[in-house]
Design a protein around this motif. Structure first.
Motif, mmCIF file in Angstrom:
data_model
loop_
_atom_site.group_PDB
_atom_site.id
_atom_site.type_symbol
_atom_site.label_atom_id
_atom_site.label_comp_id
_atom_site.label_asym_id
_atom_site.label_seq_id
_atom_site.Cartn_x
_atom_site.Cartn_y
_atom_site.Cartn_z
ATOM 1 N N THR A 106 0.809 -1.219 0.000
ATOM 2 C CA THR A 106 0.000 0.000 0.000
ATOM 3 C C THR A 106 0.843 1.270 0.000
ATOM 4 O OG1 THR A 106 -0.177 -0.041 2.411
ATOM 5 C CG2 THR A 106 -1.940 -1.128 1.150
ATOM 6 N N GLU A 107 2.135 1.115 0.247
ATOM 7 C CA GLU A 107 3.013 2.287 0.212
ATOM 8 C C GLU A 107 4.446 1.837 -0.036
ATOM 9 O OE1 GLU A 107 3.858 6.339 2.813
ATOM 10 O OE2 GLU A 107 2.887 4.648 3.797
ATOM 11 N N ARG A 156 8.242 3.651 0.076
ATOM 12 C CA ARG A 156 9.001 4.847 0.413
ATOM 13 C C ARG A 156 10.477 4.625 0.121
ATOM 14 N NH1 ARG A 156 6.559 4.494 6.117
ATOM 15 N NH2 ARG A 156 6.412 2.431 5.259
#
Length: 142
Positions: A9-10, A12
Motif C-alpha cells: 500500500t506504500e 518509500r
C-alpha cells in the motif's frame, strides 16, 4: 495457505538501493525464529541499511502500534515478522501482543548467538538517525 491478500500500500524510497514497503491485508502469522544473516537488529549488521529506512519504520516501535517490522528477506508476498524485532522491539506493539495472546507466535525465537540492539531507538541511532530525530520521538524503549 497462500497469503494472497497481502498487498503493498506504500513504497518509500530509503536510499539509492533501498525502500521501505507497507504491506497490508496479510492474514499470515509467519515469523522468523532467528535473525537472518543481515538482520538490521543485529549489531554486526549496523550500516547495511540507510538511516532513512529506520526513520520510515520507527512507527513499529510506537506504543500500541499496529505496524509490524517484517523481515526484509521474506518479501512482500509472504511477509514474516522479523526475529530481531520480536526479541527486542515488539514488547509494546499491539499487533504482536495480540498474536502472542492468540498463540500465533510461540516462545521459540532465538538470537542465534548474535548481539542485538537493545531497542528500536538504539538500532536507528547506530545506523545514523540523529537521537533527537522527530521520527524516534514516540518510540518505546522498554
Amino acid at each position: 495457505m497462500p497469503n494472497s491478500k497481502a498487498r503493498i500500500t506504500e513504497i518509500r524510497p530509503a536510499g539509492p538501493d533501498h525502500q521501505v514497503l507497507t504491506v497490508e491485508g496479510s492474514k499470515s502469522s509467519s515469523y522468523r525464529r532467528e535473525p537472518c544473516p543481515d538482520c538490521p537488529w543485529c549489531k554486526d549488521s549496523t550500516g547495511i541499511f540507510p538511516a532513512e529506512a529506520f526513520r520510515h519504520s520507527a512507527c513499529t516501535a510506537f506504543d500500541l502500534s499496529r505496524n509490524i517490522f517484517s523481515c526484509h528477506q521474506s518479501g512482500s508476498k509472504k511477509p514474516a515478522i522479523c526475529a530481531g524485532f520480536l526479541l527486542n522491539g515488539a514488547a509494546n506493539n499491539l499487533s504482536v501482543r495480540l498474536k502472542l495472546h492468540k498463540g500465533e507466535i510461540a516462545d521459540d525465537v532465538v538470537d542465534g548467538g548474535r548481539e542485538l540492539h537493545e531497542s528500536y531507538r538504539a538500532m536507528a541511532i547506530a545506523n545514523g538517525v540523529p537521537e533527537n530525530d522527530p521520527a524516534l520521538a514516540r518510540c518505546r524503549d522498554a
